[in-house]
Every structure is written in structure tokens, then in C-alpha cells.
Design an enzyme around this catalytic site. Structure first.
Site, PDB file in Angstrom:
ATOM      1  N   ALA A  86      47.594  -6.360 -21.505  1.00 56.64           N
ATOM      2  CA  ALA A  86      49.026  -6.577 -21.641  1.00 56.64           C
ATOM      3  C   ALA A  86      49.596  -5.360 -22.364  1.00 56.64           C
ATOM      4  O   ALA A  86      48.882  -4.685 -23.108  1.00 56.64           O
ATOM      5  CB  ALA A  86      49.285  -7.840 -22.437  1.00 56.64           C
ATOM      6  N   GLY A 113      44.508  -8.647 -20.701  1.00 55.71           N
ATOM      7  CA  GLY A 113      45.288  -9.217 -19.599  1.00 55.71           C
ATOM      8  C   GLY A 113      44.828  -8.725 -18.230  1.00 55.71           C
ATOM      9  O   GLY A 113      45.025  -9.402 -17.221  1.00 55.71           O
ATOM     10  N   GLU A 129      42.017 -10.877 -17.325  1.00 54.14           N
ATOM     11  CA  GLU A 129      42.580 -12.199 -17.011  1.00 54.14           C
ATOM     12  C   GLU A 129      43.226 -12.218 -15.625  1.00 54.14           C
ATOM     13  O   GLU A 129      43.148 -13.214 -14.911  1.00 54.14           O
ATOM     14  CB  GLU A 129      43.587 -12.603 -18.102  1.00 54.14           C
ATOM     15  CG  GLU A 129      42.897 -12.896 -19.431  1.00 54.14           C
ATOM     16  CD  GLU A 129      43.869 -13.039 -20.587  1.00 54.14           C
ATOM     17  OE1 GLU A 129      44.591 -12.055 -20.869  1.00 54.14           O
ATOM     18  OE2 GLU A 129      43.924 -14.115 -21.193  1.00 54.14           O
ATOM     19  N   GLU A 166      41.111  -8.579 -27.358  1.00 53.17           N
ATOM     20  CA  GLU A 166      42.259  -9.056 -28.145  1.00 53.17           C
ATOM     21  C   GLU A 166      41.957  -9.191 -29.626  1.00 53.17           C
ATOM     22  O   GLU A 166      42.809  -8.919 -30.476  1.00 53.17           O
ATOM     23  CB  GLU A 166      42.752 -10.412 -27.601  1.00 53.17           C
ATOM     24  CG  GLU A 166      43.512 -10.317 -26.285  1.00 53.17           C
ATOM     25  CD  GLU A 166      42.623 -10.278 -25.058  1.00 53.17           C
ATOM     26  OE1 GLU A 166      41.379 -10.206 -25.212  1.00 53.17           O
ATOM     27  OE2 GLU A 166      43.154 -10.335 -23.948  1.00 53.17           O
TER      28      GLU A 166
END
Ligand code: DAK
Length: 255
Positions: free
Chosen positions: A65, A110, A113, A133
Site C-alpha cells: 500500500a 498490499g 494481498e 507491515e
């Protein structure tokens, strides 16, 4: 919609989605999620598209992200940003047609993911995977804590989530995170070959395999088997009759 983060190319029933923000290693920002939502909305109604392939430009699939967008978020904004991403990746998963991740480089946070929201993953030897993360004092926000243990089992998932280790493609293959590893220059050719192979099967059968398998994993074994029996039955008239006749007549099925 005018895409800034995605390049979409459609050819012979396959939609290739290339995430294209190489200066930020294709990091996912709000604009990406809006564009991906828009694309998924179009594909849902596009009868011509039978398979989606997702890849990234440059040395990353997606490096996570967008940290610069997340850094100033309030808890409420963080939750909203997480829900936005969860919804987008679930909508990919819910597409009736197969979605394949062609992982060309970094698939971190992300990015991993996103790859987990695809039906399966083919990696280049240059691919790297991880959920870093916790290095940032965060936890995954796009269902990584949910999809990883369902895919790998609890211990391998928690190992990646807790250590933030970045693993290479060979290790990813060993733990079942990816299904195949090929040389970088062969990645797209191999993924298209796999896509074309899937395209040669009964198209309804492919959609039902995806639906029954994914639904079954969300419910009990018995419920999954009930669903399988029901769809097995309806598939006779949909395509099975033709597929079985073609086999006996030693010809290609005419779906
Ligand atoms: N976001 C924004 N920019 C990024 C980025 C990212 N995730 N990753 C890389 N970049 C940018 C770098 O800042 C750099 O920009 P410039 O300095 O050139 O302007 C450029 O991309 C090239 O990166 P590097 O110079 O660092 O390239 P290297 O080859 O040296 O290193 C690397 C590659 C992938 C090892 C390194 O860039 C790196 O460690 N990147 C960060 C990886 C990471 O930690 N990713 C996980 C992000 S956390 C949540 C929702 C979701 C999530 C969490 C919470 N909520 C809703 C709250 C999920 C979070 C994540 O994905």
C-alpha cells in the site's frame, strides 16, 4: 474512466491488467482502488473476457500500500482505507472467471494481498514475497491475515506475518504460495499459455469449478459437497453432454 495506474490490454478473451506506477514500485493508492473497482465492474458484464491476468511494470508486482498516502491517516481513515482495499480484492475473488497473478517482482504487503485475491500465482525467479507491515508498526489491512492462513496453514502464515521476512520465489513455491516459477523473460508467455489452456476447457465448467471451490471453502465440507452435487448435475446439460460425446467421437468439443 481515464486510467492512470492501470494499463488494460484485451486480446483473444484475455484481459491483461498491468499496474503501472513504477516510480513508486506500483504502490497501491486510492486512485488504484478506484480504477481497479471500475475495471472489475466492466469485466463482470463483458461476455468476451474469459480470463484476467494481473502483473506489474518494472521491478515490482506491487511493493505494498502507498506508505506516503497512509502515513497521516486517522484511525477512522485507516479503517476506511482497509475496507476499501478488502472490498476491491474480494470483488476480484468473486469474479466468475479465473484471475491469475503474474508476479514479476516485489509482492509486498498490499501487493501480496492483491496476489492472494487472485485464483493462483505464477512467479518469475525475480519475485519476492512478504508481509512487512509489522516493520511499520502496522498489520495487514487487505485481508492478508485472513487469506494467508487459509492458503498456507496457520504456522507458515504467522511466520510470514510475524517475521516480515521477504522470501524468494523458490521458497514461495515450497510453501504453496505460488504454483509455478519461471525465468523472468518467460513469465508472460507461460501465464498466457496457462490462460489459453484454461480457455480450451468448458467455459461454464471453469466458472463452476471456481464458484463451488471458493464457496465450499467458506462453508462446511458437507455443504460444499451438496453444492458440488447440484452443479455437477446442472453441468450435464450445460456442457457435459457435448464434452463427453466429443470424447467418444474423438473430436474437439464445440462449447
Ligand atoms: N509506498 C510508497 N512508496 C514506495 C513503496 C510503498 N509501499 N515502496 C517503495 N516506494 C517508493 C520508494 O519510496 C522510492 O521512492 P523515491 O524515493 O524514489 O521517490 C521508490 O518507490 C523506489 O523504492 P526504493 O528506492 O526503496 O527501491 P529499492 O529497490 O531500494 O527497495 C523495496 C525496494 C521494496 C525493498 C523498498 O522500496 C521497500 O522496502 N518498500 C516498502 C515495502 C513495504 O514496507 N511495503 C509494505 C507496505 S505496508 C492498512 C491498509 C493496508 C496495509 C496496512 C494498513 N490500513 C488501511 C491502515 C498494508 C500495508 C502495506 O502494504
Amino acid at each position: 474512466m481515464d486510467y492512470q495506474n492501470l494499463i488494460i490490454e484485451k486480446k483473444e478473451g484475455i484481459a491483461l491488467v498491468t499496474i503501472n506506477r513504477p516510480k513508486a514500485l506500483n504502490a497501491l493508492n486510492t486512485r488504484f482502488f478506484n480504477e481497479m473497482d471500475h475495471f472489475v465492474g466492466l469485466v463482470k458484464d463483458d461476455k468476451e473476457i474469459q480470463i484476467v491476468i494481473i502483473t506489474g511494470t518494472g521491478k515490482a508486482f506491487v511493493a505494498g500500500a502507498d506508505i506516503s498516502e497512509m502515513v497521516d491517516q486517522s484511525p477512522e481513515e485507516g479503517t476506511a482505507f482497509s475496507k476499501l482495499g478488502q472490498k476491491t480484492f474480494s470483488s476480484l475473488e468473486k469474479l466468475k472467471i479465473p484471475v491469475i497473478a503474474a508476479v514479476n517482482g516485489f509482492a509486498l504487503g498490499g501487493g501480496l494481498e492483491l496476489a492472494l485475491g487472485c485464483d493462483f500465482r505464477i512467479a518469475s525467479t525475480k519475485a519476492k514475497f512478504g508481509q512487512p507491515e509489522v516493520n511499520l508498526g502496522m498489520i495487514p489491512g487487505y485481508a492478508g491475515t485472513q487469506r494467508l492462513p487459509r492458503l498456507l496453514g496457520m504456522a507458515d502464515a504467522l511466520y510470514l506475518l510475524m517475521t516480515a521476512d521477504i522470501i524468494n520465489a523458490e521458497e514461495a513455491l515450497r510453501i504453496g504460495l505460488v504454483q509455478k516459477v519461471v525465468e523472468p523473460e518467460e513469465l508472460m508467455e507461460e501465464v498466457f499459455k496457462i490462460a489459453k489452456n484454461i480457455q480450451s476447457k468448458g467455459p461454464e465448467a471453469i466458472k463452476k469449478v471456481k464458484y463451488v471451490t471458493r464457496q465450499g471453502m467458506k462453508s462446511s465440507f458437507e455443504k460444499g459437497c451438496e453444492l458440488e452435487a447440484e452443479y455437477f448435475g446442472t453441468q450435464f446439460k450445460a456442457e457435459g453432454e457435448e464434452g463427453m460425446k466429443a470424447f467418444l467421437e474423438k473430436r474437439k468439443p464445440n462449447w
